[in-house]
Design an enzyme around this catalytic site. Structure first.
Site, PDB file in Angstrom:
ATOM      1  N   LYS A 165       0.857  -1.192   0.000  1.00 48.28           N
ATOM      2  CA  LYS A 165       0.000   0.000   0.000  1.00 48.28           C
ATOM      3  C   LYS A 165       0.888   1.235   0.000  1.00 48.28           C
ATOM      4  CE  LYS A 165      -3.641  -2.106   2.694  1.00 48.28           C
ATOM      5  NZ  LYS A 165      -4.335  -1.932   3.947  1.00 48.28           N
ATOM      6  N   HIS A 168       2.154   6.615   2.937  1.00 45.65           N
ATOM      7  CA  HIS A 168       1.527   7.940   2.916  1.00 45.65           C
ATOM      8  C   HIS A 168       2.178   8.909   3.898  1.00 45.65           C
ATOM      9  CE1 HIS A 168      -0.563   6.848   6.547  1.00 45.65           C
ATOM     10  NE2 HIS A 168      -1.128   5.813   5.948  1.00 45.65           N
ATOM     11  N   HIS A 171       3.096   7.902   7.367  1.00 43.55           N
ATOM     12  CA  HIS A 171       4.311   7.094   7.513  1.00 43.55           C
ATOM     13  C   HIS A 171       5.550   7.960   7.388  1.00 43.55           C
ATOM     14  CE1 HIS A 171       1.338   4.016   5.855  1.00 43.55           C
ATOM     15  NE2 HIS A 171       1.489   3.738   7.126  1.00 43.55           N
TER      16      HIS A 171
HETATM   17  N1  ARG Z   1       0.486   0.295   9.909  1.00 39.23           N
HETATM   18  C1  ARG Z   1      -0.329   1.244  10.629  1.00 39.23           C
HETATM   19  C2  ARG Z   1      -0.948   2.239   9.651  1.00 39.23           C
HETATM   20  O1  ARG Z   1      -0.448   2.404   8.579  1.00 39.23           O
HETATM   21  C3  ARG Z   1       0.442   2.001  11.668  1.00 39.23           C
HETATM   22  C4  ARG Z   1       0.902   1.164  12.819  1.00 39.23           C
HETATM   23  C5  ARG Z   1       1.030   1.940  14.075  1.00 39.23           C
HETATM   24  N2  ARG Z   1       1.508   1.156  15.167  1.00 39.23           N
HETATM   25  C6  ARG Z   1       0.762   0.379  15.932  1.00 39.23           C
HETATM   26  N3  ARG Z   1       1.352  -0.300  16.884  1.00 39.23           N
HETATM   27  N4  ARG Z   1      -0.522   0.282  15.783  1.00 39.23           N
HETATM   28  O2  ARG Z   1      -1.920   2.890   9.987  1.00 39.23           O
END
Ligand code: ARG
Length: 633
Positions: A165, A168, A171
């Site tokens: 994905k 964005h 991130h």
């Molecule tokens: N992969 C998730 C996203 O893109 C963020 C993860 C954040 N960390 C966690 N421990 N939930 O939204």
């Protein structure tokens, strides 16, 4: 510093450290200044030094002094604060070794450092400490008095993109801020573990595997896994939506769609993902290949940002057994309950008042038994504690997930682990608006970095002579591009949204990344032209630095370790950045007044020693932010 301490009299550096919390005068000049002022003012006011010390604060700028005190902060009753301030100022000794007689504005006392003592101590301190100046190995010690007891352990979880994905803005910001926080704590003596918690599990990865079976290209996957997987993902998703629409339409028309549904992409993906959760070797192997190739690619990009993760964790790494166990425990403890076949946490019943309402009613198990994002985070957190026994853990995640993390920490607490929940902190941040490159909307970090680098390269080419001297223009343009993006991101408070503006961030005007790099490279260039050795600088006669411009630079240099200490409280990159830009402004306005090349030799040495110290501090600050300082551009 030792010598200065002797001159000031009465107080050894150790005695100061004993007296005030987190106070280390041998590495932080301002700790020393505060301790000294607290002593002197105690004599004048009759108030305990321990009360005065924390009341001494920074000023808003050098013209307002180096430290200030608001008279009411000492809580003396029965007299007007402005009169008190004036009386204290009058009594302040003319011959204080460090400070001039304070000035009074309303009820504020403003203290200005005497130039020579600060010049003579701070420049040698920086020359001695170099990259260490601003670091503080005590902050992270379990017992600051006994280093053998080891360091405190910090986990910073950041970046955490989702495989296949787009990477964005959330991130991007998490990567920049998280990298910075990890550096900050490492510099403060903590044992820091950097974790990337990938989004790498769920039905969508079953769908991705199907897409690869249909349209995958081995070569393309190896060449550019991130883009290839993304393309497959987009393609299969649009196919799936079209298919869903078709089925829906036929259903409306009264057709029997049972068979269609049983063979639909959605259903196939579900079955594929089921194989993955059942640990089917071939399904798992395929998925692992996607994951590994993506990680390899991510690592290259992170390296450009000076970031290296200790662990690539992810949603896939959370064990089903553990989730099951915790699920049972939650049920037994009445933390979750059944609701239309699903398991939910009804916070309103569990947590009294407004807070319970705010935490809403998250699901932790779907009706079909699958775990959710929140369920995984609960297990992952506890597993991390088992594995690392961290003293503190920071989640660097967008403020859009404030509720999610609040729910997570509360569930951990309700499970009886308040001690662990208290060690966890969500460091959040706002949105990036309008993030697009010149070629369209951004999909991946690489696209952004490439585009910004191109733009920087164009700018560099405009100055032909300089350009011809840059050894590796591509690499420099890349570094400058990265600096542009990072500085723009770190300029405001984390919580603020900002608009991604390619023209503004790559400009040399204003407080931008390229300008910061330019300020650093300019000092390098003076040093090259001066042709002085390190020894020359170490032996420089610093008493020659008398001009206001020189002294002001030193006053800022003295502040650096204290800036870092404050940043450990604010956790705001802008605390560092604002300071660095103050420094670059002080430098740029000084050049006309403090000529190096062309001055008489002793003066040249002294001034170069000053600029060299500034170069060190700029470099230390930039590296702390995660930037790569350039020597030439
Ligand atoms: N992969 C998730 C996203 O893109 C963020 C993860 C954040 N960390 C966690 N421990 N939930 O939204």
């Amino acid at each position: 510093m030792e010598q200065l301490a002797q001159k000031v009299g009465g107080m050894s550096l150790d005695a100061i450290t004993e007296k005030y919390p987190n106070c280390h005068p041998e590495i932080n000049p301002f700790d020393f200044y505060r301790a000294h002022l607290a002593n002197v003012l105690s004599g004048i006011t009759g108030v305990e030094p321990k009360i005065i010390y924390p009341a001494l604060s920074w000023t808003s700028g050098l013209d307002k002094g180096d430290l200030m005190l608001a008279a009411p902060a000492l809580r003396i009753k029965g007299q007007k604060p402005d009169e008190l301030a004036q009386q204290w100022a009058d009594k302040f000794p003319e011959d204080d070794p460090l400070f001039q007689k304070p000035t009074v504005v309303n009820y504020f006392l403003a203290f200005y450092l005497k130039p020579q003592p600060v010049v003579q101590t701070v420049i040698p301190l920086i020359q001695k400490q170099r990259a260490e100046y601003g670091r503080n190995k005590y902050h992270g010690l379990r017992d600051p008095k006994d280093p053998s007891k080891g360091k405190k352990r910090m986990i910073v979880e950041f970046s955490s993109p989702n495989i296949a994905k787009p990477f964005h803005a959330g991130h991007l910001r998490s990567t920049i801020i998280g990298g910075f926080l990890a550096n900050l704590y490492e510099g403060a003596g903590w044992d820091v573990i950097r974790i990337n918690y990938l989004g790498d599990w769920g039905k969508q990865y079953g769908l991705l595997a199907l897409a690869f079976e249909k349209y995958g290209d081995e070569e393309a996957l190896k060449q550019d896994p991130i883009n290839h997987l993304f393309q497959l993902y987009v393609r299969i998703n649009s196919e799936m939506s079209a298919e869903k629409e078709q089925i829906e339409k036929r259903k409306q028309e009264g057709e029997d769609v049972t068979e269609l549904e049983a063979n639909s992409l959605d259903e196939q993906a579900r079955r594929y993902f089921k194989k993955m959760t059942d640990r089917d070797p071939s399904a798992l192997a395929q998925w692992k290949r996607f994951r590994d190739l993506s990680i390899t690619r991510y690592q290259e990009t992170y390296a450009r940002l000076n970031i290296k993760f200790d662990e690539y964790s992810g949603e896939s790494q959370v064990s089903e057994e553990m989730m099951e166990r915790i699920g049972k425990e939650m049920q037994e403890k009445g933390i979750c309950k059944e609701d239309k076949g699903a398991m939910i946490v009804d916070f309103q019943e569990l947590v009294p008042g407004k807070e319970g309402k705010r935490l809403e009613k998250p699901i932790v198990r779907k009706r079909d038994g699958t775990a959710l994002y929140l369920t995984r985070d609960i297990s992952e957190l506890l597993a991390r504690y088992e594995k690392y026994k961290f003293d503190h853990m920071i989640y660097v995640v967008a403020s859009a997930q404030d509720l999610h993390l609040r729910q997570l920490f509360k569930i951990i607490e309700l499970l009886g682990h308040k001690d662990i929940a208290d060690k966890c902190q969500h460091v959040n941040f706002g949105l990036v608006l309008g993030m697009s490159t010149r070629k369209g909307t951004v999909k991946f970090l690489d696209d952004i970095l490439r585009d910004v680098a191109d733009k920087m390269h164009e700018t560099m080419k405009k100055n032909e002579t300089k350009y011809s001297q840059v050894e590796n223009p591509d690499a420099t343009a890349d570094t400058l591009g990265i600096s542009s993006v990072m500085v723009q991101d770190m300029s405001g408070k984390r919580i603020n949204n900002y608009t991604f503006n390619m023209d503004a961030m790559t400009s040399f005007e204003g407080d931008t990344g390229p300008y910061l790099q330019y300020a650093h490279a300019r000092v390098s260039s003076i040093r090259r032209r001066a042709g002085l050795s390190d020894e020359d600088l170490a032996n420089a006669d610093l008493s020659l630095l008398t001009e206001t411009h020189a002294v002001n630079i030193v006053r800022l240099l003295a502040l650096w370790p204290d800036i870092v200490q404050t940043t450990l409280r604010t956790l705001e990159p802008t605390t560092v950045l604002t300071y660095l830009f103050k420094m670059t402004h002080a430098l740029s306005s000084s050049y006309d007044h403090l000529q190096v090349v062309g001055s008489e030799r002793e003066l040249m040495k002294a001034r170069m020693a000053l600029y060299d110290a500034a170069h060190t501090v700029l470099g230390n600050g930039m590296r702390l932010l995660g930037l790569t300082p350039v020597e030439r551009m």
